[in-house]
Write an enzyme that holds these catalytic residues in place. Sequence first.
Site, PDB file in Angstrom:
ATOM      1  N   LYS A  30       0.606  14.480   0.866  1.00  0.00           N
ATOM      2  CA  LYS A  30      -0.785  14.725   0.459  1.00  0.00           C
ATOM      3  C   LYS A  30      -1.037  16.211   0.197  1.00  0.00           C
ATOM      4  O   LYS A  30      -2.047  16.605  -0.364  1.00  0.00           O
ATOM      5  CB  LYS A  30      -1.743  14.198   1.517  1.00  0.00           C
ATOM      6  CG  LYS A  30      -1.691  12.663   1.666  1.00  0.00           C
ATOM      7  CD  LYS A  30      -2.646  12.168   2.742  1.00  0.00           C
ATOM      8  CE  LYS A  30      -2.520  10.695   3.064  1.00  0.00           C
ATOM      9  NZ  LYS A  30      -3.227   9.811   2.123  1.00  0.00           N
ATOM     10  N   LYS A  88     -14.879   7.993  -3.301  1.00  0.00           N
ATOM     11  CA  LYS A  88     -16.116   8.272  -2.568  1.00  0.00           C
ATOM     12  C   LYS A  88     -16.696   9.628  -2.980  1.00  0.00           C
ATOM     13  O   LYS A  88     -17.911   9.771  -3.173  1.00  0.00           O
ATOM     14  CB  LYS A  88     -15.847   8.257  -1.053  1.00  0.00           C
ATOM     15  CG  LYS A  88     -15.435   6.885  -0.533  1.00  0.00           C
ATOM     16  CD  LYS A  88     -14.753   6.942   0.843  1.00  0.00           C
ATOM     17  CE  LYS A  88     -13.960   5.660   1.092  1.00  0.00           C
ATOM     18  NZ  LYS A  88     -12.983   5.765   2.183  1.00  0.00           N
ATOM     19  N   HIS A 110       0.805  -1.233   0.000  1.00  0.00           N
ATOM     20  CA  HIS A 110       0.000   0.000   0.000  1.00  0.00           C
ATOM     21  C   HIS A 110       0.830   1.270   0.000  1.00  0.00           C
ATOM     22  O   HIS A 110       0.264   2.354   0.145  1.00  0.00           O
ATOM     23  CB  HIS A 110      -0.915   0.057   1.220  1.00  0.00           C
ATOM     24  CG  HIS A 110      -1.958  -1.005   1.261  1.00  0.00           C
ATOM     25  ND1 HIS A 110      -3.235  -0.823   0.766  1.00  0.00           N
ATOM     26  CD2 HIS A 110      -1.927  -2.273   1.718  1.00  0.00           C
ATOM     27  CE1 HIS A 110      -3.938  -1.929   0.944  1.00  0.00           C
ATOM     28  NE2 HIS A 110      -3.166  -2.827   1.524  1.00  0.00           N
ATOM     29  N   LYS A 127      -8.489  13.721   4.753  1.00  0.00           N
ATOM     30  CA  LYS A 127      -7.605  12.551   4.701  1.00  0.00           C
ATOM     31  C   LYS A 127      -6.549  12.755   5.775  1.00  0.00           C
ATOM     32  O   LYS A 127      -6.479  13.823   6.377  1.00  0.00           O
ATOM     33  CB  LYS A 127      -6.931  12.424   3.330  1.00  0.00           C
ATOM     34  CG  LYS A 127      -6.314  13.752   2.834  1.00  0.00           C
ATOM     35  CD  LYS A 127      -5.662  13.605   1.462  1.00  0.00           C
ATOM     36  CE  LYS A 127      -6.622  13.630   0.300  1.00  0.00           C
ATOM     37  NZ  LYS A 127      -6.664  12.398  -0.460  1.00  0.00           N
ATOM     38  N   ARG A 128      -5.706  11.716   6.026  1.00  0.00           N
ATOM     39  CA  ARG A 128      -4.607  11.927   6.966  1.00  0.00           C
ATOM     40  C   ARG A 128      -3.776  13.144   6.555  1.00  0.00           C
ATOM     41  O   ARG A 128      -3.637  13.432   5.364  1.00  0.00           O
ATOM     42  CB  ARG A 128      -3.718  10.671   7.035  1.00  0.00           C
ATOM     43  CG  ARG A 128      -4.363   9.498   7.737  1.00  0.00           C
ATOM     44  CD  ARG A 128      -4.688   9.811   9.189  1.00  0.00           C
ATOM     45  NE  ARG A 128      -3.500  10.055   9.984  1.00  0.00           N
ATOM     46  CZ  ARG A 128      -2.813   9.108  10.612  1.00  0.00           C
ATOM     47  NH1 ARG A 128      -3.207   7.853  10.556  1.00  0.00           N
ATOM     48  NH2 ARG A 128      -1.744   9.395  11.304  1.00  0.00           N
ATOM     49  N   THR A 139      -8.715   6.400  -1.804  1.00  0.00           N
ATOM     50  CA  THR A 139     -10.061   5.839  -1.912  1.00  0.00           C
ATOM     51  C   THR A 139     -11.078   6.939  -1.623  1.00  0.00           C
ATOM     52  O   THR A 139     -12.217   6.870  -2.080  1.00  0.00           O
ATOM     53  CB  THR A 139     -10.271   4.662  -0.934  1.00  0.00           C
ATOM     54  OG1 THR A 139      -9.767   5.032   0.348  1.00  0.00           O
ATOM     55  CG2 THR A 139      -9.567   3.420  -1.417  1.00  0.00           C
TER      56      THR A 139
HETATM   57  C1  26W Z   1       4.426   0.900   9.642  1.00  0.00           C
HETATM   58  C2  26W Z   1       3.625   2.143   9.668  1.00  0.00           C
HETATM   59  C3  26W Z   1       2.621   2.184   8.586  1.00  0.00           C
HETATM   60  C4  26W Z   1       1.289   1.996   8.888  1.00  0.00           C
HETATM   61  C5  26W Z   1       0.357   1.987   7.881  1.00  0.00           C
HETATM   62  C6  26W Z   1       3.013   2.379   7.281  1.00  0.00           C
HETATM   63  C7  26W Z   1       2.081   2.371   6.276  1.00  0.00           C
HETATM   64  C8  26W Z   1       0.764   2.165   6.575  1.00  0.00           C
HETATM   65  C9  26W Z   1      -0.276   2.117   5.483  1.00  0.00           C
HETATM   66  C10 26W Z   1       0.290   1.400   4.279  1.00  0.00           C
HETATM   67  C11 26W Z   1      -0.794   3.462   5.146  1.00  0.00           C
HETATM   68  C12 26W Z   1      -2.028   3.485   4.295  1.00  0.00           C
HETATM   69  O1  26W Z   1      -3.127   3.534   4.810  1.00  0.00           O
HETATM   70  N1  26W Z   1      -1.856   3.498   2.967  1.00  0.00           N
HETATM   71  C13 26W Z   1      -2.957   3.823   2.078  1.00  0.00           C
HETATM   72  O2  26W Z   1      -3.602   2.643   1.649  1.00  0.00           O
HETATM   73  C14 26W Z   1      -4.756   2.945   0.880  1.00  0.00           C
HETATM   74  C15 26W Z   1      -5.451   1.652   0.548  1.00  0.00           C
HETATM   75  O3  26W Z   1      -4.727   0.931  -0.386  1.00  0.00           O
HETATM   76  C16 26W Z   1      -4.397   3.734  -0.356  1.00  0.00           C
HETATM   77  O4  26W Z   1      -5.574   4.096  -1.025  1.00  0.00           O
HETATM   78  C17 26W Z   1      -3.613   4.985   0.007  1.00  0.00           C
HETATM   79  O5  26W Z   1      -3.145   5.624  -1.157  1.00  0.00           O
HETATM   80  C18 26W Z   1      -2.446   4.611   0.905  1.00  0.00           C
HETATM   81  O6  26W Z   1      -1.788   5.780   1.367  1.00  0.00           O
END
Ligand code: 26W
Length: 841
Positions: A581, A687, A385, A575-576, A683
């Site tokens: 972003k 929406k 992701h 969003k975050r 995503t």
């Molecule tokens: C290890 C810390 C950490 C925690 C969570 C690193 C990375 C993450 C996730 C991968 C972050 C995340 O939510 N990524 C998002 O995933 C969505 C679903 O696929 C995508 O639509 C977003 O672009 C992506 O930022």
Amino acid sequence: MTSALDTPRPSSHSADADDDTTLMAPTPQRRQNDSATFASEILEKLTYAIGKNPAAARRHDWLEATTLAVRDRIIDHWLESNQKTTESGEKRVCYLSMEFLIGRLLRDAISNLGLTQSVTEALAVYDVELDMIELLEPDAALGNGGLGRLAACFMESMASTGVPAFGYGIRYVHGFFRQEVVDGEQVELPENWLMHGNPWEFERRENSYEIGFGGKVAAIDEPGKPPRQIWRPGERVLAVAYDTPIVGWRGNHVNTLRLWSAQSLDPILLDAFNSGDHIGALREANKAEAITRVLYPADSHQAGQELRLRQEYFFSSASLQDIIRRHLKAYGTLHNLSDKVAIQLNDTHPAVSVAELMRLLIDVHGFAWDEAWTITQATFSYTNHTLLPEALETWPIHLFERLLPRQMQIIYAINAQTIREATQKGLDGGKITAISLIDENNGRRVRMGQLAFVGSHAINGVSALHTELMKETVFHSLHELYPSRIQNKTNGVTPRRWLMQANPGLTALVTDAIGPAFLDNVEKLADLDALATDAAFREKFMAVKLENKQRLAKVIEERLAISVDPGAMFDIQVKRIHEYKRQFLNIIEAIALYDQIRSHPERNWQPRVKIFGGKAAPSYAQAKEIIHLINDVARVVNADPSVQNLLKVVFIPNYNVSLAEIIMPAADLSEQISTAGLEASGTGNMKFALNGALTIGTLDGANVEMLEHLGEENIYIFGLTAAEVAARRREAHSGRSIIENSRLLREALDSIVKGVFSPDGQERYASLVSNLYNNDWWMIAADFEAYWQTQRKLDDLWQDTPSWGEKAVRNTARMSWFSSDRSIREYAKDIWRAGPGAPAS
Ligand code: 26W
């Protein structure tokens, strides 16, 4: 309780009570769904489950009584679904995810079961409004952002498309923190979703597993048998299952979300307790229970804490032990595991599962390495992701070895095998370093991405662009070694929650216009395209939008005491909060606009409300500064009478799923403006557009595919491409000359630095701004001019109401491909070989 730590188990049927038996009812009774039956059942729950009569009941009691009455119906369907899957021997998907951002469940369940009218009427008998009580349900925030919400949409879509599935995750006591804004700054408060109990979950004590940590590995050499390794953990905790039913559309199929809670094995028997040291005994219990106490609030930065690794292993091992137990019970052997189970790793957070399944197969169930490896690879697949280097998980070897000594041995063995294969295929030294599971350069670390990749038969990205970039960057060498493994699966969102439930007005209008077929087959939304040029329909469409904007305006008024005009363009970025972003780019544009409106009041400015929402990781200083800046700008702009009707800036605190359900339908313009190449998919973009917002965005993530589906006249794309961003970064790009040559940008930045928005803190944003001059890593200066120009084109379009309306309708009509049903069908066919239409195995 089952222990798979050190006792080799024969491959025989287990006698444990488990979900399959508890959920195996003879013929579940079918309840009546008319409002009179509902009214009497709600009353019965209120009386006998809650112990109150209607006169004494508070709104929360009505919520609980209603939930319980609805829940009974779900259980009927749940029993049937489980029974059917068990009897047919269909392949099951196990979706392992550290996060499930499910939000509220009552509306979802009522709507998917088609009970909205009955429940509304039943409650009316007692003078209770469904719309009011459903707001009291806590928003289950067991996730940070996109990855967690995707897991929730996928669970709903698997149930709706009839893919038998378990979601496996962690039952955090405290989900994602609650955000408040105090004096313009983010303050984090603990989240307490379980405070009033949770009527959706079923504790399944009989499904508990021991999870080990630490200790030693002993070599066992028995005469006549091959030598083997046995792990003797130094610590053990118990993983207890909590099940939540996930109801698909029309209740046709119900799957299970199984979340693990950590408990100490048996505090009463602890030596410390026996010797009278009650406090010491509690300390042990606390340590065990700490594992599932809180969700890590980081979505792009590896925390690197021991507790996080404990969480990852804890839920991975519990889930695998559960999968194995169920499989052995049904088949008595694990040889055919991959025919009956597909395990999806949602990012690398559960990647230790690859080593753990190998351990269970070899050490506990007596498999030889090669067969264990074949089964492991055939069972697992992995979704990536993010490409951000700081988000790619690696763990220091000394920590891994101390906590999981046997799994570390197995990882070394997997690594040796992978490197052997690479050498045989002629890969050179540099490439071998790139594929190695061990990073030798940063103090020796285990690379979880490499582990997940080599342990899986399929690896996927979440949009076409992201998948190509994966092949070119993080997994370049692994892709060369295994060229057929990486594939794309573009994300999607569930139309049930994000259109039908969140936007009942639009759903009714669409049903009226093209009939109800789109409810079951979202692709039918395409029929709306023909109505985009129908003035009467467009007006109705925009009237629904206006109502949704009024609803949001009311929330803004109530929570922030800011009054916004629902007739203005609602320009929204939720969003975050992250530098990539680029909320910073958005707020700089707002400042430039503010300056321009004041210096050229005679121009034909269009009224806008710039709305922001999102949380910053508590340790992410720059992201928190951006929140502060947005709030500082909002305070000044909203108090300035010279721009009153033309510009407002709003930061809505505590953005979460429930707020998203109000915000998405109320947007005119959706901001998807990440630095190209960095947003894996997005995503929220889907929406918004599904609900008829136009998008201003970069060629990033799924925006690229939205452009293809919507047509270039219906989406506003600007800025550098991913390739151009990469090229600039190679050339050591900085923003200085761009800023010096752009009066608009320079003046906006000057006003920030001069303290126009922070008279009480002149230096507050100095480093945020100087980063743009010196480095501009996120290409904010580089993209500013293009962004500004595109926004002005949107101003022009806003004046042309029919054209705007036409594009808005086309957005809704053409977004159906981005349904998570489509994503799930692709996973089911290409990766899992499961679900309706899968070949029998
Ligand atoms: C290890 C810390 C950490 C925690 C969570 C690193 C990375 C993450 C996730 C991968 C972050 C995340 O939510 N990524 C998002 O995933 C969505 C679903 O696929 C995508 O639509 C977003 O672009 C992506 O930022």
